[in-house]
Motif scaffolding. Structure first.
Motif, PDB file in Angstrom:
ATOM      1  N   VAL A 146       0.833  -1.200   0.000  1.00 54.65           N
ATOM      2  CA  VAL A 146       0.000   0.000   0.000  1.00 54.65           C
ATOM      3  C   VAL A 146       0.870   1.253   0.000  1.00 54.65           C
ATOM      4  O   VAL A 146       0.600   2.216  -0.723  1.00 54.65           O
ATOM      5  N   PHE A 147       1.947   1.235   0.761  1.00 56.25           N
ATOM      6  CA  PHE A 147       2.835   2.389   0.845  1.00 56.25           C
ATOM      7  C   PHE A 147       3.519   2.643  -0.501  1.00 56.25           C
ATOM      8  O   PHE A 147       3.533   3.768  -1.002  1.00 56.25           O
ATOM      9  N   GLY A 148       4.088   1.589  -1.098  1.00 54.17           N
ATOM     10  CA  GLY A 148       4.737   1.743  -2.402  1.00 54.17           C
ATOM     11  C   GLY A 148       3.746   2.050  -3.506  1.00 54.17           C
ATOM     12  O   GLY A 148       4.020   2.848  -4.412  1.00 54.17           O
ATOM     13  N   PHE A 149       2.572   1.418  -3.434  1.00 53.28           N
ATOM     14  CA  PHE A 149       1.511   1.618  -4.425  1.00 53.28           C
ATOM     15  C   PHE A 149       1.055   3.075  -4.453  1.00 53.28           C
ATOM     16  O   PHE A 149       0.777   3.631  -5.516  1.00 53.28           O
ATOM     17  N   THR A 150       1.019   3.710  -3.283  1.00 52.82           N
ATOM     18  CA  THR A 150       0.568   5.097  -3.191  1.00 52.82           C
ATOM     19  C   THR A 150       1.454   6.021  -4.008  1.00 52.82           C
ATOM     20  O   THR A 150       0.969   6.824  -4.808  1.00 52.82           O
ATOM     21  N   PHE A 151       2.766   5.892  -3.833  1.00 53.78           N
ATOM     22  CA  PHE A 151       3.682   6.804  -4.522  1.00 53.78           C
ATOM     23  C   PHE A 151       3.813   6.449  -6.000  1.00 53.78           C
ATOM     24  O   PHE A 151       4.119   7.323  -6.824  1.00 53.78           O
ATOM     25  N   LEU A 152       3.573   5.199  -6.351  1.00 51.41           N
ATOM     26  CA  LEU A 152       3.532   4.833  -7.763  1.00 51.41           C
ATOM     27  C   LEU A 152       2.371   5.546  -8.451  1.00 51.41           C
ATOM     28  O   LEU A 152       2.514   6.061  -9.567  1.00 51.41           O
ATOM     29  N   ILE A 153       1.212   5.590  -7.797  1.00 51.15           N
ATOM     30  CA  ILE A 153       0.047   6.276  -8.356  1.00 51.15           C
ATOM     31  C   ILE A 153       0.334   7.772  -8.537  1.00 51.15           C
ATOM     32  O   ILE A 153      -0.045   8.371  -9.549  1.00 51.15           O
ATOM     33  N   ILE A 154       1.023   8.384  -7.548  1.00 51.42           N
ATOM     34  CA  ILE A 154       1.333   9.813  -7.637  1.00 51.42           C
ATOM     35  C   ILE A 154       2.130  10.104  -8.898  1.00 51.42           C
ATOM     36  O   ILE A 154       1.815  11.030  -9.657  1.00 51.42           O
TER      37      ILE A 154
END
Length: 438
Positions: free
Chosen positions: A139-147
């Motif tokens: 979830v943490f890595g996924f968040t910044f990938l989306i950004i």
């Protein structure tokens, strides 16, 4: 020596990986606090862009980075709160494991049917903790990938706007012939962007087709630079090399679609409220003491209740449309240059402009009525509105002769209208502002 150094670095990364949850929680908590504090300043940027847009339509380009910033804000605040909740659950499971160890189904004394079901769904408490840890980190890595994907999308859309504006400028200065040169570039840009997007959502399908990959390679390199994809490319391919990571990438599209649909969702529970009710409604934006939209282009008065016999009327200056009218009214008034300036250095022509003549040109754009009576000999002054932050004209209407009760101010503005291929100046009703004299 180099081999020992690499082993030491790898060991350090493994230790850091195991302890990364502390950094994740620290960053998430700090980021949530900053995001909560930054919401109002970000929303205020909309007003600032609207003010710039009143000067020129080209400032509409700023809405692209603004929407990316706003979308990134929502993604961060939602995902980081989710991350903190999951990390809290993960920490609680570790604490619970210290107290009671693994799950002992034999001591639960439940029926065989439920026993078989629970044993198949809960293999072990340790595995549950491990899966929860993997989910939290994802979830943490996924968040910044989306950004970064949002930033890439914004840069792609920005390219479309730039090409469209280039077409408009060329059409104005050089005619339709040169527009034909730009149109193929726009079509190729859109087509290439679509191909690049399809390769992204299909997890590199075009790269795996040797016959197609040769032709796709220059498109891939071009859009990698345009969208700054090289920044998050290692994260993307690190996820692609395992099944769990590929599922995360595939989840991106429904996530963004669902996020967009939820953000645009509205609820209408008023069955008998007409959609077209402007003339039968009253707007807070007509009154400075109840103003909601600070970037409103509508005329306004200080309050809907007039107590001292004077109504202060503000008439905003919208350069994007009003400049053409002023040019037609006063062709001898030389305009100053617009745009950005360094160190506050303004165009000398602005300083030498005759202020009385400029004010007279602005005032010729308006006719003001109270009820059905045209008000003549009004005194206008330039005025920067303290709340709306835009510049316009201010005049004070003497309404002391009116009886107590409801009255209406009618504002007519001179506009350019195309009539048989020729621009004609006509007055059009711009605002109806009701007020009550006490």
């Amino acid at each position: 020596m180099e081999k020992d150094k690499n082993k030491s670095f790898t060991k350090w990364l493994e230790i850091l990986q195991q302890e990364s949850w502390q950094l994740e929680l620290l960053i998430s908590g700090f980021a949530i606090f900053l995001l909560a504090e930054s919401y109002e300043p970000i929303r205020n940027l909309d007003d600032q862009i609207s003010l710039l847009l009143s000067g020129s339509g080209y400032y509409g380009l700023l809405y692209v980075p603004y929407q990316v910033m706003l979308g990134a804000w929502y993604v961060l605040i939602i995902n980081l709160i989710l991350h903190v909740l999951l990390r809290g659950l993960w920490i609680s499971t570790i604490g619970l494991r210290y107290v009671s160890g693994d799950i002992d189904f034999n001591t639960l004394n439940i029926s065989s049917k439920f026993d078989r079901f629970l044993r198949s769904k809960i293999v072990s408490f340790d595995l549950y903790i491990q899966q929860l840890e993997k989910l939290c980190s994802s979830v943490f890595g996924f968040t910044f990938l989306i950004i970064f994907i949002l930033i890439s999308g914004g840069l792609f859309v920005l390219g479309i706007f730039i090409l469209a504006i280039t077409m408009q400028v060329i059409d104005t200065r050089f005619g339709d012939l040169w527009v034909v040169v730009i149109v193929p570039f726009l079509v190729l840009y859109l087509l290439g962007g679509l191909i690049y997007f399809l390769d992204f959502i299909t997890l590199g399908w075009l790269k795996r087709k040797k016959g197609i990959a040769r032709f796709y390679y220059p498109i891939y390199r071009f859009f990698s630079v345009i969208t700054l994809a090289f920044i998050y490319r290692p994260i993307y391919y690190n996820l692609l090399d395992n099944k769990y990571g590929r599922n995360i990438i595939l989840f991106l599209i429904p996530y963004l679609i669902g996020f967009t649909l939820i953000a645009s969702l509205t609820v209408n529970s008023h069955a008998y409220l007409p959609g077209n009710r402007t003339l039968q409604s009253i707007s807070n934006n007509f009154y400075d003491d109840t103003l909601e939209d600070r970037a409103s282009y509508s005329a306004s008065i200080s309050s809907k209740f007039v107590k001292n016999g004077y109504a202060q009327l503000f008439l905003p200056y919208v350069a994007r449309t009003d400049d053409k009218v002023i040019e037609a009214i006063c062709p001898d008034l030389k305009p100053a240059k617009t745009g950005f300036s360094l160190f506050g250095i303004d165009d000398p022509l602005r300083n030498s402009m005759n202020a009385d003549l400029a004010l007279d040109c602005h005032t010729q754009r308006f006719k003001i009525y109270v009820n059905d009576t045209l008000l003549n000999h009004l005194k206008y002054r330039f005025y920067e509105h303290p709340t709306r932050k835009n510049i316009g004209l201010l005049t004070v209407l003497d309404v002391g002769y009116l009886p107590r009760g409801e009255h209406i101010i009618k504002v007519y503005v001179k506009l350019l209208q195309d009539s048989n291929g020729k621009d004609t100046l006509l007055f059009r009703e711009s605002a109806l502002i009701p007020f009550w004299k006490e």
